[in-house]
Design a protein around this motif. Structure first.
Motif, short mmCIF file in Angstrom:
data_model
loop_
_atom_site.label_atom_id
_atom_site.label_comp_id
_atom_site.label_asym_id
_atom_site.label_seq_id
_atom_site.Cartn_x
_atom_site.Cartn_y
_atom_site.Cartn_z
N ASP A 132 -4.65 13.31 4.32
CA ASP A 132 -3.48 12.58 3.88
C ASP A 132 -3.05 11.43 4.09
O ASP A 132 -2.93 10.41 3.42
CB ASP A 132 -2.46 13.61 3.13
CG ASP A 132 -1.79 14.03 4.46
OD1 ASP A 132 -2.34 14.32 5.42
OD2 ASP A 132 -0.58 14.64 4.23
N HIS A 133 -2.95 11.33 5.48
CA HIS A 133 -2.36 10.19 6.09
C HIS A 133 -3.67 9.34 6.48
O HIS A 133 -3.51 7.97 6.25
CB HIS A 133 -1.44 10.37 7.32
CG HIS A 133 -0.27 11.31 7.11
ND1 HIS A 133 0.72 10.71 6.21
CD2 HIS A 133 0.08 12.36 7.45
CE1 HIS A 133 1.63 11.51 6.20
NE2 HIS A 133 1.20 12.90 6.78
N GLN A 144 -10.55 3.46 4.52
CA GLN A 144 -10.91 3.35 3.39
C GLN A 144 -12.23 2.36 3.54
O GLN A 144 -13.25 2.92 2.68
CB GLN A 144 -9.82 2.60 2.45
CG GLN A 144 -8.49 3.39 2.20
CD GLN A 144 -7.59 2.51 1.73
OE1 GLN A 144 -7.68 1.47 1.10
NE2 GLN A 144 -6.18 2.79 1.84
N ALA A 173 -7.16 10.06 -4.20
CA ALA A 173 -6.80 8.71 -3.71
C ALA A 173 -8.12 8.39 -3.05
O ALA A 173 -8.14 7.06 -2.69
CB ALA A 173 -5.76 9.29 -2.31
N MET A 207 -7.74 4.68 -4.05
CA MET A 207 -7.54 3.85 -3.01
C MET A 207 -8.53 2.44 -2.67
O MET A 207 -8.32 1.54 -2.48
CB MET A 207 -7.12 4.37 -1.66
CG MET A 207 -5.99 4.98 -1.57
SD MET A 207 -4.35 4.19 -1.65
CE MET A 207 -3.03 5.37 -1.62
N THR A 221 0.67 -1.09 0.03
CA THR A 221 -0.03 -0.16 0.03
C THR A 221 0.89 1.26 -0.09
O THR A 221 1.59 1.45 0.88
CB THR A 221 -0.95 0.12 1.17
OG1 THR A 221 -1.69 -1.15 1.19
CG2 THR A 221 -1.82 1.21 1.21
N ALA A 239 1.59 5.51 -1.17
CA ALA A 239 1.17 6.85 -0.84
C ALA A 239 -0.17 7.31 -1.79
O ALA A 239 -0.30 6.46 -2.46
CB ALA A 239 2.28 7.90 -1.07
N ALA A 240 -0.54 8.43 -1.29
CA ALA A 240 -1.88 8.73 -2.31
C ALA A 240 -1.45 8.73 -3.66
O ALA A 240 -2.34 8.85 -4.65
CB ALA A 240 -2.49 10.01 -1.57
N LEU A 259 -4.83 6.49 3.97
CA LEU A 259 -4.12 5.41 3.55
C LEU A 259 -4.24 4.10 4.39
O LEU A 259 -3.80 3.15 4.00
CB LEU A 259 -2.41 6.04 3.62
CG LEU A 259 -1.94 6.97 2.71
CD1 LEU A 259 -0.49 7.23 2.89
CD2 LEU A 259 -2.29 6.80 1.41
N SER A 303 -1.62 1.71 -6.67
CA SER A 303 -2.35 1.06 -5.82
C SER A 303 -3.11 -0.04 -6.52
O SER A 303 -4.40 0.06 -6.61
CB SER A 303 -3.29 1.77 -4.99
OG SER A 303 -4.07 0.99 -3.90
#
Length: 526
Positions: free
Chosen positions: A358-359, A367, A236, A240, A54, A56-57, A362, A61
């Motif tokens: 942003d974190h 998600q 993302a 994601m 996995t 980063a944005a 992930l 992915s």
């Protein structure tokens, strides 16, 4: 609890070459190998991809599985894993008597290749695609059980381990879903207006509704006035959830076509051209063709044959102050962010619905939360009849716009597609032609002119010892910014014949003698 003993592998007896070919073909069509399907006439095997990380944005992915075409070496490995292939042999025992015995074997490469050469596989399930999140079937039910779905031919390989979503969510669940998505997850983005937030929800839900609407879907453009406004976090979201491939915007259509063809070999639901150069004009005939095509066909890289792929992805781009040109303006849904401050990254996040988003995005568990609430809103809409916004119209994307518009109206999300004028304002091609025709009409009214006469009118003139542009920079130019010569200008004007640019339109005709093409501009006041 008593452990169950795994079933013994099926025994498959082979013999001569022709007998082995017939036997293996018959066994494969009878389901000898698990997780084996047919796609485009080829036998494919579904397998988990090891080593997936996995990122980063703004990184790839991919989905956790792949459908690999079965070639002779792969078939040999699958047979060794899932069956006991043997042939009868004879030998002498200790008493000198001839006896038969079974010898496990691997059929020859020629035999395996002959088995796989055909394109007809009766009885083998058809694989129509791999998806990374639940989708609505055409009957409005939700495909949410991982694995192969016979009703659709789709294989669900979830990016996140999603608990079952109720087909009829309660009013409390629906209210909680609206609150989470609108008042927490999306609350703190600097939307330029209500349309931008509504359009983003529309893009976020698009992969779920694609099979239900049976419609083409437009291009998603997420741009901002400043860096660090949240564009990458927004892409993302779908990336994601559904699996994403991040690309670099190419310099020409040839490279763009190659990158698009390469993407179709990967298992992703969203393709993102990330962080385009500020002010980039997205004006590509190749991209316009892609967005309005249900199937993409191109020559396979490194081969001489064409391959065709179903266009079942969501295509997006991000950047700052992007523009669209040509046919892309009518094929684009824009999401615009405007933080209206010099350093958006320094905003105090105290009181944010979700700090450090942003974190946060992930984390697979987060998600899952986004996806679950999104599906609750979708199923509440379908349970209420999946009402459509019948007044919506968007060229080839009208079924999509009406379905998504109905979903948003059902949940009180206003503004969907009301920024169409802003998209047109960002249409660099439209702006250039409108300025050119307006200046032409101001200088010459409705007078007919040849391309050569018009081109001479653009020549700089001496005023007070300095060169002066009589068109003040409004004369139409070639893609590299040069003034066109008479013949190319004539072709450009002919290509614009009858196409309105704002209140102006070019009309092409013949001179009185009929030996030359002439052009004029007509103006129709609003």
């Amino acid at each position: 609890m008593t452990e169950q003993t795994p079933a013994a592998p099926r025994r498959v007896k082979v013999g001569t070459g022709p007998e082995s070919i017939r036997t293996l073909k018959r066994e494969l069509t009878a389901g000898l190998l698990p997780d084996t399907y047919v796609s485009g006439g080829a036998l494919v095997h579904m397998e988990t991809v090891s080593g997936g990380l996995t990122g980063a944005a703004d990184e790839d992915s991919p989905l956790p599985v792949a459908a690999s075409v079965v070639h002779p070496p792969g078939l040999a490995a699958l047979l060794a894993e899932h069956a006991t292939v043997y042939r009868k042999k004879t030998r002498k025992n200790e008493a000198g008597e001839v006896e038969t015995y079974d010898e496990e074997c691997t059929p020859s490469r020629e035999v395996l290749a002959s088995v796989l050469v055909g394109k007809t596989w009766p009885g083998v399930p058809t694989l129509r695609g791999i998806i990374g999140a639940p989708v609505l079937r055409r009957d409005g039910t939700l495909l949410q059980t991982p694995g192969y779905d016979p009703a659709t031919g789709l294989y669900l390989a979830s990016k996140v381990d999603l608990p079952p979503v109720p087909e009829a969510p309660t009013s409390e669940q629906v209210a909680a879903a609206r609150t989470f998505l609108l008042d927490r997850f999306l609350r703190d983005f600097p939307w330029a207006g209500p349309a931008d937030k509504a359009n983003y929800v529309a893009l976020l839900v698009t992969p779920i509704l694609r099979h239900f609407t049976r419609s083409l879907t437009p291009f998603g453009l997420i741009d901002a006035t400043m860096p660090s406004s949240g564009k990458t976090i927004l892409t993302a979201g779908p990336g994601m959830l559904y699996g994403q491939k991040v690309l670099t915007w190419p310099d020409d259509d040839g490279e763009l076509k190659k990158s698009i063809t390469a993407v179709f070999t990967e298992q992703v639901g969203v393709v993102i051209w990330d962080n385009l150069t500020e002010g980039t004009v997205i004006d590509s005939a190749v991209l316009a063709q892609l967005i309005t095509s249900r199937e993409w066909s191109d020559r396979q890289l490194g081969a001489s044959r064409n391959i065709g792929s179903i266009n079942d992805r969501l295509w997006m781009a991000t950047g700052n102050n992007l523009q669209v040109g040509g046919d892309m303006a009518s094929r684009t849904v824009r999401v615009h962010l405007d933080p209206n401050m010099p350093h958006p990254e320094s905003r105090d996040q105290t009181g944010f619905g979700i700090p450090q988003l942003d974190h946060w995005i992930l984390d697979p568990a987060n998600q899952l939360t986004v996806l679950w609430h999104l599906l609750v809103l979708v199923l509440d809409w379908t349970r209420r009849g999946a009402t459509k916004a019948v007044a919506m119209s968007m060229r080839q994307f009208t079924p999509w716009a009406q379905a998504v518009g109905g979903l948003l109206e059902h949940h009180g999300i206003a503004g969907f597609l009301t920024n169409i004028a802003d998209v047109r304002a960002a249409d660099e091609d439209e702006t250039r032609w409108r300025g050119f025709l307006a200046t032409w009409h101001d200088r010459h009214g409705g007078k007919e002119m040849t391309a050569a006469e018009l081109r001479r009118d653009a020549e700089p003139v001496q005023i007070g010892g300095e060169l002066h542009d009589p068109w003040d920079g409004q004369f139409i130019t070639t893609p590299n910014g040069a003034l066109p010569k008479a013949v190319p200008l004539g072709r450009m004007l002919t290509g614009q014949n009858g196409r309105w640019r704002g209140e102006y339109v070019v009309r092409a005709g013949k001179s009185e003698r009929g030996d030359r093409a002439v052009f004029k501009v007509e103006h129709q006041a609003a």
